[in-house]
Design a protein around this motif. Structure first.
Motif, PDB file in Angstrom:
ATOM      1  N   SER A  76       0.801  -0.924  -0.115  1.00 26.26           N
ATOM      2  CA  SER A  76       0.179   0.080  -0.014  1.00 26.26           C
ATOM      3  C   SER A  76       0.979   1.377  -0.060  1.00 26.26           C
ATOM      4  N   LYS A  77       2.221   1.150   0.247  1.00 29.59           N
ATOM      5  CA  LYS A  77       3.153   2.134   0.290  1.00 29.59           C
ATOM      6  C   LYS A  77       3.893   2.502  -1.210  1.00 29.59           C
ATOM      7  N   ILE A  78       3.430   1.643  -2.064  1.00 28.75           N
ATOM      8  CA  ILE A  78       4.387   1.523  -3.233  1.00 28.75           C
ATOM      9  C   ILE A  78       4.646   2.927  -3.978  1.00 28.75           C
ATOM     10  N   ASP A  79       3.589   3.800  -3.794  1.00 25.77           N
ATOM     11  CA  ASP A  79       4.077   5.120  -4.472  1.00 25.77           C
ATOM     12  C   ASP A  79       4.945   5.891  -3.729  1.00 25.77           C
ATOM     13  N   GLU A  80       4.938   5.720  -2.425  1.00 25.24           N
ATOM     14  CA  GLU A  80       5.931   6.436  -1.619  1.00 25.24           C
ATOM     15  C   GLU A  80       7.557   5.789  -1.731  1.00 25.24           C
ATOM     16  N   ILE A  81       7.516   4.545  -1.857  1.00 29.54           N
ATOM     17  CA  ILE A  81       8.633   3.773  -2.210  1.00 29.54           C
ATOM     18  C   ILE A  81       9.219   4.177  -3.361  1.00 29.54           C
ATOM     19  N   GLN A  82       8.263   4.181  -4.435  1.00 31.89           N
ATOM     20  CA  GLN A  82       8.916   4.633  -6.003  1.00 31.89           C
ATOM     21  C   GLN A  82       9.120   6.039  -5.919  1.00 31.89           C
TER      22      GLN A  82
END
Length: 252
Positions: free
Chosen positions: A82-88
């Motif tokens: 669910s945090k993939i955008d922040e990780i990206q």
């Protein structure tokens, strides 16, 4: 950016290989970075450029939801997706030539849950590949070898990535290294070794699995490496370049 996912059984050397790959690329003039995807790890062999522990607190999850260690790890790994955008965004800020992704120690949490596949598909990259680690100490019998080969094939199916099979701890297994490499390239040699070690149902099951794996194109050999001595890293980088860079080696 090219992305390399490092996977394998617990204790096979994923974190140490991630560290050594980072060192190899850096020494050869490429800009490499490491993304840690294991929320439960305490100590790492490298300094993280991007770390999921900054987004998900495994201990807090265990306490807040009254979960045991395994349940908390499952929830933590799903939350990471669910945090993939922040990780990206953090990966983009680093903007490496090569992103080395150190996957969780419990391989089933990453490979068999939908969150792992989601992370792979939604992490933006020009090219992606996977390295699967065969623990040299673990595959010291032909039956163990076939068992891990079956797991490797299953992981490849789940991750849907071009995969390089690597034999780790080559410095620790002595004369067994020659046997393992022969098993990985010669079906008849492996069948003979299985026949010597087993009989009955175990022999029938193991050989049936083996033939299925061979027909599926598994028997492509292993690249033996040592994270301690550095042996085999030139061959591993060459295999990575054939997938990620259309065969162009990283310049010394």
């Amino acid at each position: 950016m090219k992305t390399i996912f490092v996977s394998g059984t617990a204790g096979s050397g994923k974190s140490l290989l991630s560290s050594k790959l980072h060192e190899y690329y850096t020494k050869n003039g490429a800009f490499a970075a490491v993304l840690n995807l294991d929320p439960g790890v305490e100590n790492l062999a490298y300094t993280c450029d991007v770390d999921v522990r900054d987004y998900v607190d495994y201990v807090s999850i265990m306490q807040q939801y009254d979960l045991g260690p395994n349940g908390a790890m499952v929830m933590a790994n799903d939350l990471i997706a669910s945090k993939i955008d922040e990780i990206q965004n953090d990966v983009n800020k680093v903007n490496p030539d090569y992103l080395i992704v150190d996957t969780p120690g419990q391989i089933e949490l990453f490979a068999y849950r939908s969150s792992g596949r989601f992370i792979i598909e939604n992490l933006t990259s020009e090219e992606k590949t996977s390295i699967f680690l065969f623990d040299g100490v673990l595959i010291n019998t032909p039956v163990n070898f076939v068992s891990i080969a079956l797991l490797a094939t299953s992981i490849r199916l789940r991750l849907n990535l071009p995969t390089i099979n690597v034999l780790t701890k080559s410095d620790l297994i002595g004369d067994k290294l020659k046997d393992i490499l022969q098993w990985s390239t010669n079906l008849k040699t492996l069948e003979n070794a299985i026949a010597k070690d087993t009989d009955g149902d175990t022999y029938a099951l193991t050989t049936n699995i083996l033939r299925g794996l061979n027909l599926g194109g598994f028997a492509q050999g292993l690249i033996p490496i040592s994270n301690i001595t550095g042996d085999g890293f030139v061959n591993l980088e060459g295999a990575l370049s054939r997938i990620l860079n259309l065969g162009e080696e990283v310049e010394d």
